[in-house]
Design a protein around this motif. Structure first.
Motif: not given
Length: 560
Positions: A275, A279, A401, A405, A408-409, A473
């Motif tokens: 969270n 995301y 995390k 991300i 993944r992006n 991020l």
């Protein structure tokens, strides 16, 4: 083994070495300087006997016949410590046995296992052998002969007493379906059981192989003919506890067992809850692809001549997979990711590849690394493996995390998850961990071209960081005023503790992350900005120009 039985053994024929060793027998080379003298010690004889196929080292008996008991005080009362120390030094699990005669004189028998095929045992970097009453260095010819050994393919051997009527019907059906799908050959679905076995090399001249038994044998047949094919799943509520809370023994044909194993592991598999800003999603602690690959690797690469079984140890946030036998020939911890290994059970592995259950031979570890690091978890850990057992440790907790991300992006932008291979992902991970010197230049160039990384510290720098998206991020920065935040944090820790430091203190703190010259350059760049120095030569000391209450205070000072 009894003292009476020992007395009849021949040193060369029975692979046993007798030493009186009444007292003061050296465990290792001790004070001796010459290698020829240093090798005449307990560890030296363990190495030599292991190289000869294993045997016994007997202390407390004469080496001349008739053998008499003279007694030995070697490791008296410290047997456990002796076994632990041998394992620590040589990665060999010896077993020590104490015997006593009618006069209570003590004989110590050390049982030494054989070296693995194509592996040399060494003491202080030298392979040893016995000659008569002495130890000698192994010749080049002897070493070459050992290194050229080929591990026999156990899975290709004929399994006596195994016949087609003992094949599990569901397992052979799964094999046909998997093969037809992977090879795009629907006609294979119509093949008879016998024809399918012949086509895949599982049946030779009407006789079935051990690969056929492992893949397709009924449960009761496996128990009878190959009981060590069993896989044991142990669950513990705490990773560090010794007794397990639940144990599941699995002994089924592999085409059925792999699904059963995953289902049991999945029962207690939780999710990492993400969270972070926009995301919101879940990532399981144990990734199904990773676990299947790890388990199948363990089953395919294990040594079936060892009676031990594959063991899977699961806890809420981690999993360990242990399989008997060391790494396959040519594989070490250092080249584990780079080299395509030669499987120990080649026929078995070929079938797993042809049916799509595993990656191409030797690439399963790459897949485990790529997926695990992609998910922001710590590196898969093989460091507890040795010559006789491979242990894989997977920590399911998501450590970073932002890194998950970030990757993944990237995949979403390029719409191609294959664009980053395992070595690319490992390179990104090392750069994130401030270890860009470990990344090959070709990988660096590719990651730069993909705009995933950038240089840190100026155009002439050979150090890199991830691009700004990662630090956004993570809600942090990679550097300030041209200096890495991580470097500043290390310097702050040293000076905040002692107030002053010498160049050697900084060099030691940066360890292998920076060379001595790089540390010296960094300190010189900070001079007058945040650092003062006093003294000259080796007496030079460094301190902050003012008091900084925290690393953030130091960073804010530099940012002005």
């Amino acid at each position: 083994m009894t003292i009476a039985q020992l007395s009849y053994l021949k040193e060369s024929e029975d692979k046993v070495e007798f030493k009186e060793a009444k007292n003061n027998f050296p465990f290792e080379g001790g004070s001796h300087k010459e290698q020829s003298d240093r090798r005449k010690c307990f560890l030296g004889y363990v190495v030599a006997l292991s190289n000869e196929g294993g045997g016994m080292l007997v202390f407390g008996m004469t080496d001349k016949e008739p053998r008499n008991v003279v007694g030995s005080d070697f490791a008296n009362g410290k047997i456990g410590n002796l076994e632990d120390e041998v394992y620590k030094r040589l990665n060999v699990r010896v077993h020590c046995q104490e015997l006593f005669d009618e006069k209570n004189s003590r004989v110590l028998v050390t049982h030494i296992p054989t070296r693995p095929p194509a592996r040399l045992m060494k003491y202080e970097g030298v392979a040893l052998m016995r000659t008569g009453d002495s130890l000698r260095n192994m010749s080049d010819d002897e070493m070459f002969k050992i290194l050229s050994e080929q591990e026999p393919d156990f899975s290709a051997k004929i399994c006596e007493n195994f016949s087609i009527d003992k094949i599990d019907v569901d397992a052979i059906t799964i094999l046909k379906e998997k093969y037809a799908q992977k090879q795009k050959n629907k006609a294979f679905l119509q093949a008879t059981t016998e024809q399918a076995l012949i086509d895949l090399g599982l049946m030779i001249d009407g006789r079935l192989t051990y690969a056929a038994l492992i893949l397709l044998g009924k449960s009761e047949v496996l128990k009878q003919l190959l009981p060590n094919a069993q896989v044991n799943i142990e669950y513990r509520n705490r990773e560090d506890q010794i007794p397990f809370d639940k144990r599941y023994p699995i002994i089924n044909p592999l085409f059925k067992a792999i699904d059963e194993i995953w289902e049991i592991i999945q029962l207690r598999n939780s999710d990492n809850k993400i969270n972070q800003g926009a995301y919101i999603f879940d990532v399981p602690y144990l990734n199904e692809e990773v676990i299947r690959e790890a388990v199948l690797n363990a089953i395919a690469h294990r040594d079936y001549t060892i009676s031990s079984e594959v063991v899977i140890k699961q806890s809420p946030e981690s999993l360990r997979v242990l399989n008997p036998g060391g790494f396959p020939k040519g594989v070490t911890l250092d080249n584990l990711i780079r080299i395509n290994s030669t499987p120990r059970s080649r026929l078995l592995t070929e079938i797993l590849e042809k049916t799509g259950l595993v990656e191409r031979s030797g690439q399963g570890v790459d897949k485990i690394y790529r997926i695990t690091l992609n998910e922001g978890k710590s590196e898969p850990d093989y460091t507890k493996s040795d010559l006789f057992q491979v242990e894989l440790y997977l920590n399911g907790k998501m450590e970073d995390k932002a890194f998950h991300i970030f990757i993944r992006n990237f995949y979403e932008r390029v719409q191609n998850e294959d664009l980053l291979g395992p070595h690319d992902v490992i390179g990104l991970f090392n750069i994130k961990e401030n270890k860009s010197e470990k990344v090959d230049k070709e990988i660096i160039q590719k990651l730069e071209d993909l705009q995933l990384i950038k240089k840190s510290g100026g155009i002439a720098s050979n150090r890199y960081v991830l691009n700004d998206e990662y630090y956004e991020l993570k809600n942090s920065k990679a550097e300030v005023a041209g200096f890495r935040i991580n470097d500043l944090s290390i310097i702050y820790t040293i000076l905040n503790k002692n107030g002053i430091a010498k160049m050697g203190d900084f060099v030691k703190a940066f360890d292998k992350d920076l060379t001595r010259d790089q540390v010296r350059y960094l300190i010189e760049q900070l001079m007058g900005i945040v650092l003062n120095k006093s003294g000259e030569g080796r007496a030079t000391e460094y301190s902050f120009i003012k008091e900084f209450k925290s690393v953030d205070d130091l960073i804010n000072h530099l940012a002005k």
